[in-house]
Design a protein around this motif. Structure first.
Motif, PDB file in Angstrom:
ATOM      1  N   TYR A 382       0.987  -1.263  -0.081  1.00 53.95           N
ATOM      2  CA  TYR A 382       0.008  -0.081   0.008  1.00 53.95           C
ATOM      3  C   TYR A 382       0.727   1.046  -0.151  1.00 53.95           C
ATOM      4  O   TYR A 382       1.835   1.462   0.796  1.00 53.95           O
ATOM      5  CB  TYR A 382      -0.777   0.249   1.188  1.00 53.95           C
ATOM      6  N   SER A 392      -2.540   0.533  -4.581  1.00 50.35           N
ATOM      7  CA  SER A 392      -1.717  -0.720  -4.041  1.00 50.35           C
ATOM      8  C   SER A 392      -1.620  -1.695  -5.176  1.00 50.35           C
ATOM      9  O   SER A 392      -1.876  -1.578  -6.215  1.00 50.35           O
ATOM     10  CB  SER A 392      -2.731  -1.404  -3.110  1.00 50.35           C
ATOM     11  N   ALA A 394      -0.806  -6.096  -5.301  1.00 56.15           N
ATOM     12  CA  ALA A 394      -1.204  -7.262  -4.477  1.00 56.15           C
ATOM     13  C   ALA A 394      -0.649  -8.462  -5.397  1.00 56.15           C
ATOM     14  O   ALA A 394      -1.020  -8.560  -6.443  1.00 56.15           O
ATOM     15  CB  ALA A 394      -2.264  -7.377  -3.798  1.00 56.15           C
ATOM     16  N   ILE A 396      -0.093 -13.221  -4.854  1.00 54.84           N
ATOM     17  CA  ILE A 396       0.348 -14.279  -4.144  1.00 54.84           C
ATOM     18  C   ILE A 396       1.201 -14.820  -4.971  1.00 54.84           C
ATOM     19  O   ILE A 396       1.248 -15.024  -6.387  1.00 54.84           O
ATOM     20  CB  ILE A 396      -0.976 -15.030  -4.108  1.00 54.84           C
ATOM     21  N   GLU A 409      -4.309 -15.676 -10.949  1.00 58.86           N
ATOM     22  CA  GLU A 409      -4.554 -14.304 -11.783  1.00 58.86           C
ATOM     23  C   GLU A 409      -4.312 -13.285 -10.457  1.00 58.86           C
ATOM     24  O   GLU A 409      -4.969 -12.138 -10.614  1.00 58.86           O
ATOM     25  CB  GLU A 409      -5.985 -14.184 -12.404  1.00 58.86           C
ATOM     26  N   SER A 410      -3.517 -13.641  -9.581  1.00 52.53           N
ATOM     27  CA  SER A 410      -3.565 -12.690  -8.530  1.00 52.53           C
ATOM     28  C   SER A 410      -2.855 -11.399  -8.472  1.00 52.53           C
ATOM     29  O   SER A 410      -3.193 -10.546  -7.932  1.00 52.53           O
ATOM     30  CB  SER A 410      -2.918 -13.423  -7.147  1.00 52.53           C
ATOM     31  N   GLY A 412      -1.890  -7.864  -9.250  1.00 50.54           N
ATOM     32  CA  GLY A 412      -2.613  -6.623  -9.778  1.00 50.54           C
ATOM     33  C   GLY A 412      -2.426  -5.490  -9.092  1.00 50.54           C
ATOM     34  O   GLY A 412      -2.204  -5.466  -8.008  1.00 50.54           O
ATOM     35  N   GLN A 422     -12.482   3.977  -3.992  1.00 48.98           N
ATOM     36  CA  GLN A 422     -11.118   3.259  -4.057  1.00 48.98           C
ATOM     37  C   GLN A 422     -10.079   3.651  -3.309  1.00 48.98           C
ATOM     38  O   GLN A 422      -9.530   2.933  -2.461  1.00 48.98           O
ATOM     39  CB  GLN A 422     -10.992   2.691  -5.850  1.00 48.98           C
ATOM     40  N   GLU A 426      -8.311   2.539   0.144  1.00 49.29           N
ATOM     41  CA  GLU A 426      -7.005   2.184   0.136  1.00 49.29           C
ATOM     42  C   GLU A 426      -6.067   2.906   1.024  1.00 49.29           C
ATOM     43  O   GLU A 426      -5.202   2.252   1.666  1.00 49.29           O
ATOM     44  CB  GLU A 426      -6.405   2.219  -1.385  1.00 49.29           C
ATOM     45  N   TYR A 429      -6.997   1.547   4.530  1.00 48.77           N
ATOM     46  CA  TYR A 429      -6.360   0.084   4.801  1.00 48.77           C
ATOM     47  C   TYR A 429      -4.887   0.321   4.920  1.00 48.77           C
ATOM     48  O   TYR A 429      -4.239  -0.406   5.632  1.00 48.77           O
ATOM     49  CB  TYR A 429      -6.649  -0.721   3.528  1.00 48.77           C
TER      50      TYR A 429
ATOM     51  N   ALA B  77     -14.923  -5.371  -4.039  1.00 48.18           N
ATOM     52  CA  ALA B  77     -13.778  -5.534  -3.158  1.00 48.18           C
ATOM     53  C   ALA B  77     -12.863  -4.360  -3.465  1.00 48.18           C
ATOM     54  O   ALA B  77     -12.781  -3.566  -4.652  1.00 48.18           O
ATOM     55  CB  ALA B  77     -13.153  -6.721  -3.833  1.00 48.18           C
ATOM     56  N   ILE B  78     -11.893  -3.987  -2.575  1.00 45.70           N
ATOM     57  CA  ILE B  78     -10.911  -3.263  -2.865  1.00 45.70           C
ATOM     58  C   ILE B  78      -9.531  -3.563  -3.461  1.00 45.70           C
ATOM     59  O   ILE B  78      -8.923  -3.322  -4.453  1.00 45.70           O
ATOM     60  CB  ILE B  78     -10.502  -2.110  -1.720  1.00 45.70           C
ATOM     61  N   ILE B  79      -9.201  -4.733  -2.619  1.00 44.05           N
ATOM     62  CA  ILE B  79      -7.961  -5.434  -3.011  1.00 44.05           C
ATOM     63  C   ILE B  79      -8.160  -7.052  -3.003  1.00 44.05           C
ATOM     64  O   ILE B  79      -7.586  -7.709  -3.467  1.00 44.05           O
ATOM     65  CB  ILE B  79      -6.783  -5.040  -1.738  1.00 44.05           C
ATOM     66  N   ARG B  82      -7.995  -8.980  -5.986  1.00 47.88           N
ATOM     67  CA  ARG B  82      -6.778  -9.466  -6.661  1.00 47.88           C
ATOM     68  C   ARG B  82      -6.122 -10.658  -5.767  1.00 47.88           C
ATOM     69  O   ARG B  82      -5.290 -11.511  -6.128  1.00 47.88           O
ATOM     70  CB  ARG B  82      -5.726  -8.248  -6.460  1.00 47.88           C
ATOM     71  N   VAL B  83      -6.313 -10.330  -4.453  1.00 50.78           N
ATOM     72  CA  VAL B  83      -5.611 -11.572  -3.620  1.00 50.78           C
ATOM     73  C   VAL B  83      -6.291 -12.999  -3.935  1.00 50.78           C
ATOM     74  O   VAL B  83      -5.892 -14.067  -4.330  1.00 50.78           O
ATOM     75  CB  VAL B  83      -5.898 -11.313  -2.007  1.00 50.78           C
TER      76      VAL B  83
END
Lengths: 443, 128
Positions: A382, A392, A394, A396, A409-410, A412, A422, A426, A429, B77-79, B82-83
């Motif tokens: 972040y 952000s 992110a 995996i 497809e994690s 992004g 948004q 963020e 967060y 979703a915000i994030i 993607r996770v």
């Protein structure tokens, strides 16, 4: 009978508990009153961790989760650790350095980890020992090294480590340089110019220079609206450049005549090659720039300790086995965090924390003579493009074809939309993340 | 052994071994995956005071449905979209089962022993 009053014994401890915590040999050997929080079986396996930052501290905590019996020692040079993460906040007064300062007290007491404040000066991989400045030698079964970064001042004519401690702080390790950069930002005269020169890849915290640039622009917008920031970049792309540039357009007039921020790419001659300290000027591939504040964030390589004890290769970074973080150069030695070559993973605090957990399981499994399980890594960065504007990235990660790569497809970055929720959420967060992250690392 | 029996046990084996299509890794254990959530959701999901929701003690069904909805893009979703796209159904299930068993209290108020017992709450979905 003073020992009976010792707090250790205020609670009901059964012999079975002791055996569970300290191992049978320790209990048999010393008798119940000899046991202290530092007692381990004489034959307990010993994992020595060099560096008590994000990687080292997370590793020790999670190794204790994975193995209740192993003896763990962290050797760390400084009694306190200031996180580099969120230190950009200190430059604009959103955090104090004190709020980013942590120690290993909880790691020591809650997770039964020996903490030694000393500097390691050498390792003997045949004898499996490390030596310290104070003259101590520690034997290990497994050695885990999390040494952070070092700077390549030699890439810039006229710039060196001493100048960074003085008038030209890079402020890319948090501490006095961070405060000096804050002082300089506040001192930029009306209508003045500041320069930030980000490093070439790879480097610690890829969004860090651009978050800092955003903060400078926001500071100028509020307090010095005729001043300007110029980012002189050796690169043509940077992480999250889509959402960052969109934020700069929305907040700081990016690409207009009144822009508070200008970004010069490598192709446009943005690479800084020389600092002319006397004339407050930098020379780039595309010409000279004069400024009131010059913040060069130098190119980087693995931390000094990693270089000194032979964990780096020609790239200047530390090659590792992707499933375990074990050094490709020395057996039973592991390298975590910024210093390691972790392919698609950025050099972030989150990555170091993630790698530490994978490594803790691998070390625990290997010490038990078992095969380590499947490695899974993650990263979330972040950043703030303004106090209430977050962006952000992110992903995996898994090990595929011998490399650490995004899983499924994690991967992004923040979508660019017209939804104001948004970036605002963020930013919320981001602040939550910082508080939770340091707890996961240090407590 | 009769051919039928061999076939039957091979089939049974295929069902107990949920992992990996060819070329894929076997799935990581539930706890190995769950540990990766800690920087945002607290150690073992035990952060109850922040905007990100706590995961410790969350009913497995709720966790699974949320993650799949994030992954499929049917939940805003915000994030987490993607996770979630990094995990298949079996992996989500393994994390769900593990988180469900973690103590419903702040991490800093949880003793190591208490946690070590909960750490043993490995999911049935993964290895180790």
């Amino acid at each position: 009978m003073s020992q009976l009053e010792n707090k250790t014994f205020d609670q009901k401890i059964t012999r079975r508990d002791l055996i569970k915590v300290f191992g049978a040999t320790a209990v048999a050997g010393t008798g119940i009153f000899g046991a202290s929080s530092k007692a381990f079986a004489k034959n307990a396996q010993h994992v020595v961790v060099l560096g008590g930052g994000v990687g080292g501290s997370t590793f020790a905590k999670y190794l204790r989760f994975a193995d209740p019996d192993v003896k763990i020692t962290i050797i760390e040079q400084y009694p306190e650790y200031i996180t580099c993460l969120r230190s950009n906040d200190v430059i604009v007064g959103m955090h104090t350095l004190d709020e980013l300062t942590f120690n290993l007290d909880t790691i020591k007491s809650k997770y039964n980890v020996n903490v030694v404040i000393d500097k390691v000066i050498g390792a003997d991989y045949d004898k499996k020992t490390v030596r310290t400045e104070k003259g101590e030698t520690f034997s290990y079964d497994k050695l885990v090294v999390s040494p952070g970064i070092d700077f390549k001042f030699e890439d810039y004519e006229g710039y060196d480590a001493e100048m960074a401690e003085g008038k030209f702080p890079h402020a890319y390790k948090a501490g006095p340089q961070t405060l000096e950069l804050r002082r300089q930002l506040l001192a930029v005269p009306k209508g003045g110019t500041a320069i930030i020169a980000p490093p070439q890849n790879p480097f610690r915290c890829p969004p860090g220079p651009y978050e800092r640039a955003s903060f400078f622009a926001e500071h100028f917008k509020k307090h010095n609206p005729t001043a300007k920031l110029i980012v002189l970049d050796p690169k043509d792309r940077f992480t999250k450049d889509g959402p960052f540039k969109k934020a700069w357009e929305r907040l700081y007039g990016y690409k207009t005549d009144n822009a508070l921020i200008e970004w010069v790419s490598g192709s446009d001659g943005g690479r800084v090659v020389r600092l002319d300290a006397e004339n407050m000027m930098v020379e780039t591939d595309g010409g000279d720039y004069k400024a009131d504040l010059i913040n060069i964030i130098p190119n980087q390589r693995a931390g000094v300790l990693a270089q000194k004890i032979g964990l780096t290769n020609d790239s200047g970074w530390c090659p590792i086995e992707r499933n375990t973080m074990e050094s490709s150069l020395h057996k039973d030695v592991y390298v975590l965090g910024d210093s390691s070559i972790a392919d698609a993973m950025p050099k972030s605090g989150y990555s170091a924390n993630s790698q530490a957990k994978v490594c803790a399981r691998a070390v625990a499994d290997t010490l038990k003579g078992e095969q380590p399980g499947t490695a899974i890594y993650s990263n979330v960065c972040y950043s703030l493009a303004g106090e209430n504007y977050g962006v952000s990235i992110a992903a995996i990660y898994e090990v595929r074809d011998g490399l650490i790569q995004p899983k499924g497809e994690s991967a992004g970055v923040s979508p660019i939309t017209d939804k104001v929720t948004q970036p605002i959420l963020e930013a919320v967060y981001q602040k939550n993340w910082q508080r939770e992250f340091v707890k996961d690392v240090f407590s | 052994m009769k051919l039928q029996t061999i076939f039957a046990s091979a089939l049974a084996f295929a069902f107990i071994q949920p992992a990996a299509a060819e070329g894929q890794n076997p799935i990581a254990s539930g706890s190995a995956m769950a540990w990766q959530c800690a920087p945002c959701h607290g150690t073992n999901g035990q952060e109850f005071l922040e905007a990100m929701p706590p995961l410790a003690g969350m009913p497995a069904k709720q966790f699974t449905e949320a993650m799949i909805a994030y992954r499929e893009g049917t939940r805003p979703a915000i994030i987490m979209d993607r996770v979630a796209r990094g995990f298949n159904d079996a992996e989500i299930e393994a994390m769900a089962v593990w988180f469900e068993k973690q103590p419903v209290k702040q991490w800093e108020n949880t003793s190591l022993t208490e946690s070590q017992n909960a750490q043993k709450a490995n999911s049935t979905g993964g290895q180790k």
